[in-house]
Design a protein around this motif. Sequence first.
Motif, mmCIF file in Angstrom:
data_model
loop_
_atom_site.group_PDB
_atom_site.id
_atom_site.type_symbol
_atom_site.label_atom_id
_atom_site.label_comp_id
_atom_site.label_asym_id
_atom_site.label_seq_id
_atom_site.Cartn_x
_atom_site.Cartn_y
_atom_site.Cartn_z
ATOM 1 N N VAL A 228 13.319 -34.101 0.530
ATOM 2 C CA VAL A 228 14.076 -34.859 1.541
ATOM 3 C C VAL A 228 15.497 -35.173 1.076
ATOM 4 O O VAL A 228 16.378 -35.434 1.889
ATOM 5 N N THR B 53 17.612 -32.301 3.912
ATOM 6 C CA THR B 53 18.234 -33.089 4.971
ATOM 7 C C THR B 53 19.758 -33.009 4.912
ATOM 8 O O THR B 53 20.410 -32.692 5.909
ATOM 9 N N ALA C 297 11.321 -38.830 13.311
ATOM 10 C CA ALA C 297 10.840 -39.833 12.350
ATOM 11 C C ALA C 297 9.461 -39.390 11.864
ATOM 12 O O ALA C 297 8.861 -38.461 12.418
ATOM 13 N N HIS C 298 8.973 -40.071 10.812
ATOM 14 C CA HIS C 298 7.626 -39.743 10.324
ATOM 15 C C HIS C 298 6.596 -39.910 11.437
ATOM 16 O O HIS C 298 6.755 -40.760 12.309
ATOM 17 N N LEU D 144 14.094 -38.638 17.109
ATOM 18 C CA LEU D 144 15.324 -39.421 16.949
ATOM 19 C C LEU D 144 16.500 -38.695 17.600
ATOM 20 O O LEU D 144 17.392 -39.318 18.189
ATOM 21 N N SER E 44 19.401 -42.504 13.093
ATOM 22 C CA SER E 44 19.044 -41.234 12.438
ATOM 23 C C SER E 44 18.427 -41.399 11.062
ATOM 24 O O SER E 44 17.857 -40.455 10.527
ATOM 25 N N PHE E 45 18.572 -42.561 10.461
ATOM 26 C CA PHE E 45 17.927 -42.783 9.170
ATOM 27 C C PHE E 45 16.673 -43.632 9.345
ATOM 28 O O PHE E 45 16.157 -44.191 8.384
ATOM 29 N N HIS F 91 10.415 -48.098 6.626
ATOM 30 C CA HIS F 91 10.578 -46.742 6.093
ATOM 31 C C HIS F 91 11.984 -46.203 6.256
ATOM 32 O O HIS F 91 12.196 -44.984 6.250
ATOM 33 N N CYS G 161 15.434 -44.720 5.590
ATOM 34 C CA CYS G 161 15.763 -43.707 4.583
ATOM 35 C C CYS G 161 16.421 -44.328 3.348
ATOM 36 O O CYS G 161 17.450 -44.985 3.455
ATOM 37 N N GLY H 176 17.886 -42.713 1.124
ATOM 38 C CA GLY H 176 19.049 -41.914 0.723
ATOM 39 C C GLY H 176 20.216 -42.018 1.696
ATOM 40 O O GLY H 176 21.175 -41.251 1.587
ATOM 41 N N ALA I 224 23.620 -39.914 1.441
ATOM 42 C CA ALA I 224 23.870 -38.835 2.407
ATOM 43 C C ALA I 224 25.224 -39.034 3.095
ATOM 44 O O ALA I 224 25.992 -38.080 3.255
HETATM 45 C C1 HEM Z 1 21.756 -36.613 6.411
HETATM 46 C C2 HEM Z 1 20.776 -36.768 5.540
HETATM 47 C C3 HEM Z 1 19.489 -37.513 5.811
HETATM 48 C C4 HEM Z 1 18.884 -37.809 7.007
HETATM 49 C C5 HEM Z 1 19.353 -37.461 8.436
HETATM 50 C C6 HEM Z 1 17.668 -38.554 6.681
HETATM 51 C C7 HEM Z 1 16.780 -39.052 7.622
HETATM 52 C C8 HEM Z 1 15.635 -39.728 7.331
HETATM 53 C C9 HEM Z 1 14.681 -40.196 8.311
HETATM 54 C C10 HEM Z 1 14.807 -39.994 9.821
HETATM 55 C C11 HEM Z 1 13.669 -40.811 7.659
HETATM 56 C C12 HEM Z 1 12.395 -41.371 8.263
HETATM 57 C C13 HEM Z 1 12.502 -42.740 8.804
HETATM 58 C C14 HEM Z 1 11.234 -43.136 9.538
HETATM 59 O O1 HEM Z 1 10.331 -42.323 9.746
HETATM 60 O O2 HEM Z 1 11.155 -44.282 9.931
HETATM 61 C C15 HEM Z 1 13.966 -40.736 6.240
HETATM 62 C C16 HEM Z 1 13.160 -41.243 5.241
HETATM 63 C C17 HEM Z 1 13.367 -40.997 3.894
HETATM 64 N N1 HEM Z 1 14.476 -40.420 3.324
HETATM 65 FE FE1 HEM Z 1 16.067 -39.632 4.309
HETATM 66 N N2 HEM Z 1 17.559 -38.675 5.321
HETATM 67 C C18 HEM Z 1 18.652 -38.056 4.741
HETATM 68 C C19 HEM Z 1 18.934 -37.965 3.396
HETATM 69 C C20 HEM Z 1 18.121 -38.406 2.377
HETATM 70 C C21 HEM Z 1 18.425 -38.336 0.954
HETATM 71 C C22 HEM Z 1 19.740 -37.771 0.374
HETATM 72 C C23 HEM Z 1 17.340 -38.868 0.298
HETATM 73 C C24 HEM Z 1 17.077 -39.066 -1.188
HETATM 74 C C25 HEM Z 1 17.961 -38.924 -2.136
HETATM 75 C C26 HEM Z 1 16.376 -39.289 1.293
HETATM 76 C C27 HEM Z 1 15.143 -39.876 1.006
HETATM 77 C C28 HEM Z 1 14.275 -40.369 1.956
HETATM 78 C C29 HEM Z 1 12.966 -40.941 1.642
HETATM 79 C C30 HEM Z 1 12.337 -41.050 0.249
HETATM 80 C C31 HEM Z 1 12.409 -41.350 2.853
HETATM 81 C C32 HEM Z 1 11.045 -42.033 3.054
HETATM 82 C C33 HEM Z 1 11.218 -43.529 3.033
HETATM 83 C C34 HEM Z 1 9.903 -44.251 3.259
HETATM 84 O O3 HEM Z 1 8.976 -43.677 3.859
HETATM 85 O O4 HEM Z 1 9.810 -45.410 2.856
HETATM 86 N N3 HEM Z 1 16.881 -39.005 2.543
HETATM 87 N N4 HEM Z 1 15.184 -40.094 6.062
#
Ligand code: HEM
Length: 225
Positions: free
Chosen positions: A63, A67, A113-114, A139, A166-167, A172, A174, A176, A180
Amino acid sequence: VYPDRAKTEAMLEESTGMFLELLDARRAEPKDDLLTAMVLAEDEGRFLSDDEIISNLHLLNFVGHETTDGQIGNSMLALLRNPDQLQLLRERPDLMRSAVDEFIRYDPSGAWAHIQFATEDFEINGQQLHAGERIAFCLASAHRDPEAYQNPDKFDITRNPEKNISFGIGAHYCIGAALARLELAVVFERLLARYPRLELAGEVTYRPNAFIRGPLTLDVDLGIA
Ligand code: HEM
């Protein structure tokens, strides 16, 4: 992510081996890094197992890379298809922060989303859902909601989209998101400074992945002979 399943499995196996070696190395010689923090993390005398650490490392690797990588492609494409906005960003680098949020609103790599599970029966938009059923929230679709955004299909880097989800939202969200946003700002600052002319040079093809959206190929004419 890639169509060749055997190749994907071989890559996973290889990276698992690499992670296991790194874990042993950090146990022998701790460093100031995330791996050491995971090895040393303790809760009431319980440490994370190798399986737990490795599945989290695979998650972060996937991820954290796919992403941002997909989002760079989606954002590049949005700028190339909207040359007026590309020109505006060249003239007004102070708009970068708003532009990054608009990249992620307009065409997010994290399009879904998840998956969630309904905890009780309920009805939404005339659709009956039952406890235990899975729900996927799109999303990317929410970002084109005309009740949330004026003229939502327009790519507008001055928009400053405040309701950007978007995050994700809540528990949960994001982890990151800040990284990002920073990566996207740095990439486009450097790209625009380095190449005074950027043009789309062919058809875009997409990765066969419904959850993380981004180009597989995106040909760009960099304006250099
Ligand atoms: C443009 C880049 C990114 C986008 C659009 C993005 C988007 C998302 C989205 C939509 C979720 C799910 C939120 C949900 O279901 O409620 C998520 C969760 C997550 N993201 Fe990102 N993400 C990006 C970059 C990153 C980066 C760079 C990292 C790590 C270095 C990262 C690590 C995670 C992790 C570990 C989760 C799970 C969090 C949890 O379940 O507690 N993401 N992200």
